[in-house]
Design a protein around this motif. Sequence first.
Motif, short mmCIF file in Angstrom:
data_model
loop_
_atom_site.label_atom_id
_atom_site.label_comp_id
_atom_site.label_asym_id
_atom_site.label_seq_id
_atom_site.Cartn_x
_atom_site.Cartn_y
_atom_site.Cartn_z
N ASN A 1 0.82 -1.21 0.00
CA ASN A 1 0.00 0.00 0.00
C ASN A 1 0.86 1.26 0.00
O ASN A 1 0.49 2.26 -0.63
CB ASN A 1 -0.96 0.01 1.18
CG ASN A 1 -2.09 -0.97 0.99
OD1 ASN A 1 -2.46 -1.29 -0.13
ND2 ASN A 1 -2.63 -1.48 2.08
N ALA A 2 1.99 1.22 0.69
CA ALA A 2 2.89 2.39 0.68
C ALA A 2 3.41 2.64 -0.73
O ALA A 2 3.44 3.78 -1.20
CB ALA A 2 4.03 2.17 1.65
N LYS A 3 3.81 1.57 -1.41
CA LYS A 3 4.32 1.72 -2.78
C LYS A 3 3.20 2.10 -3.75
O LYS A 3 3.40 2.89 -4.66
CB LYS A 3 5.01 0.44 -3.25
CG LYS A 3 6.21 0.05 -2.42
CD LYS A 3 7.21 1.17 -2.37
CE LYS A 3 8.31 0.84 -1.36
NZ LYS A 3 9.12 1.99 -1.04
N LEU A 4 2.02 1.55 -3.53
CA LEU A 4 0.88 1.89 -4.38
C LEU A 4 0.52 3.37 -4.23
O LEU A 4 0.25 4.06 -5.23
CB LEU A 4 -0.32 1.00 -4.04
CG LEU A 4 -1.57 1.23 -4.88
CD1 LEU A 4 -1.32 0.84 -6.33
CD2 LEU A 4 -2.72 0.43 -4.31
N PHE A 5 0.52 3.86 -3.02
CA PHE A 5 0.24 5.27 -2.77
C PHE A 5 1.27 6.16 -3.47
O PHE A 5 0.91 7.14 -4.14
CB PHE A 5 0.23 5.53 -1.26
CG PHE A 5 -0.11 6.93 -0.87
CD1 PHE A 5 -1.40 7.40 -1.01
CD2 PHE A 5 0.86 7.78 -0.38
CE1 PHE A 5 -1.73 8.70 -0.67
CE2 PHE A 5 0.56 9.08 -0.03
CZ PHE A 5 -0.74 9.53 -0.18
N ASN A 6 2.56 5.81 -3.33
CA ASN A 6 3.61 6.57 -4.02
C ASN A 6 3.42 6.52 -5.53
O ASN A 6 3.60 7.52 -6.23
CB ASN A 6 4.99 6.03 -3.66
CG ASN A 6 5.40 6.41 -2.26
OD1 ASN A 6 4.86 7.36 -1.69
ND2 ASN A 6 6.33 5.67 -1.69
N PHE A 7 3.08 5.35 -6.03
CA PHE A 7 2.90 5.17 -7.47
C PHE A 7 1.76 6.05 -7.98
O PHE A 7 1.88 6.72 -9.01
CB PHE A 7 2.63 3.69 -7.77
CG PHE A 7 2.47 3.39 -9.22
CD1 PHE A 7 3.56 3.40 -10.08
CD2 PHE A 7 1.22 3.09 -9.74
CE1 PHE A 7 3.41 3.13 -11.42
CE2 PHE A 7 1.07 2.82 -11.08
CZ PHE A 7 2.17 2.83 -11.92
N ILE A 8 0.65 6.08 -7.27
CA ILE A 8 -0.51 6.88 -7.69
C ILE A 8 -0.17 8.37 -7.65
O ILE A 8 -0.45 9.11 -8.60
CB ILE A 8 -1.73 6.56 -6.82
CG1 ILE A 8 -2.24 5.15 -7.12
CG2 ILE A 8 -2.85 7.58 -7.04
CD1 ILE A 8 -3.30 4.65 -6.18
N LEU A 9 0.45 8.82 -6.57
CA LEU A 9 0.79 10.25 -6.47
C LEU A 9 1.82 10.66 -7.53
O LEU A 9 1.68 11.72 -8.15
CB LEU A 9 1.31 10.57 -5.07
CG LEU A 9 0.27 10.58 -3.96
CD1 LEU A 9 0.92 10.92 -2.63
CD2 LEU A 9 -0.84 11.55 -4.26
N LEU A 10 2.83 9.82 -7.75
CA LEU A 10 3.82 10.14 -8.77
C LEU A 10 3.20 10.13 -10.16
O LEU A 10 3.56 10.94 -11.02
CB LEU A 10 4.99 9.16 -8.71
CG LEU A 10 5.98 9.37 -7.56
CD1 LEU A 10 6.97 8.22 -7.48
CD2 LEU A 10 6.72 10.68 -7.72
N SER A 11 2.26 9.23 -10.40
CA SER A 11 1.59 9.19 -11.71
C SER A 11 0.79 10.46 -11.94
O SER A 11 0.85 11.05 -13.03
CB SER A 11 0.65 7.98 -11.78
OG SER A 11 1.37 6.80 -11.61
N GLN B 1 10.36 -1.26 -7.20
CA GLN B 1 10.07 -1.66 -5.82
C GLN B 1 8.82 -2.51 -5.73
O GLN B 1 8.75 -3.44 -4.92
CB GLN B 1 9.93 -0.41 -4.93
CG GLN B 1 11.25 0.30 -4.73
CD GLN B 1 11.08 1.66 -4.09
OE1 GLN B 1 9.97 2.16 -3.95
NE2 GLN B 1 12.20 2.26 -3.69
N PHE B 2 7.83 -2.25 -6.59
CA PHE B 2 6.65 -3.11 -6.66
C PHE B 2 7.06 -4.54 -7.01
O PHE B 2 6.61 -5.50 -6.39
CB PHE B 2 5.69 -2.64 -7.75
CG PHE B 2 4.54 -1.83 -7.26
CD1 PHE B 2 3.78 -2.24 -6.18
CD2 PHE B 2 4.19 -0.67 -7.91
CE1 PHE B 2 2.70 -1.49 -5.76
CE2 PHE B 2 3.12 0.08 -7.50
CZ PHE B 2 2.38 -0.33 -6.42
N VAL B 3 7.88 -4.63 -8.03
CA VAL B 3 8.31 -5.95 -8.48
C VAL B 3 9.10 -6.65 -7.37
O VAL B 3 8.93 -7.85 -7.15
CB VAL B 3 9.13 -5.83 -9.78
CG1 VAL B 3 9.76 -7.15 -10.17
CG2 VAL B 3 8.25 -5.31 -10.90
#
Length: 133
Positions: free
Chosen positions: A9-19, A43-45
């Motif tokens: 969830n931490a990486k997903l949140f970063n991914f969404i905000l960066l996108s 990092q997701f991978v």
Amino acid sequence: MKIFFYFFNAKLFNFILLSIWFFTTRNILKHGIFFNLILTVFQFVTILIDTNKIDENELLTALPIMIPILLTFLLLHKIIKYKSKNEILNEEIEQEIQEVLTAINTLEEHENNLVAELISLRENQSNLSKAAY
């Protein structure tokens, strides 16, 4: 499982905000954001592979997943940029059309008023003297 979901969830949140930031930025900072997106996907991978140690081969195993995702982001960015420019131009064209139509309507009103005055003048010709007519 809790630790996995925490990191995911931490990486997903970063991914969404960066996108979102990547798609809304128009300056040179976009390339730095793109690099951070690459790192977030990597990092997701890493989280999904579930390895206990980090080595230099992880990047090679993550590239087949990262490249299509990043190319998709670039394509989406081009499409969104094109559509936003298209919408702006359509709005400007609509505004100019409305201005021209307004100007034409005011000219027609003035013309109709002038014709009505000339008709009333012709009808009242017998009531007026030659000098007044």
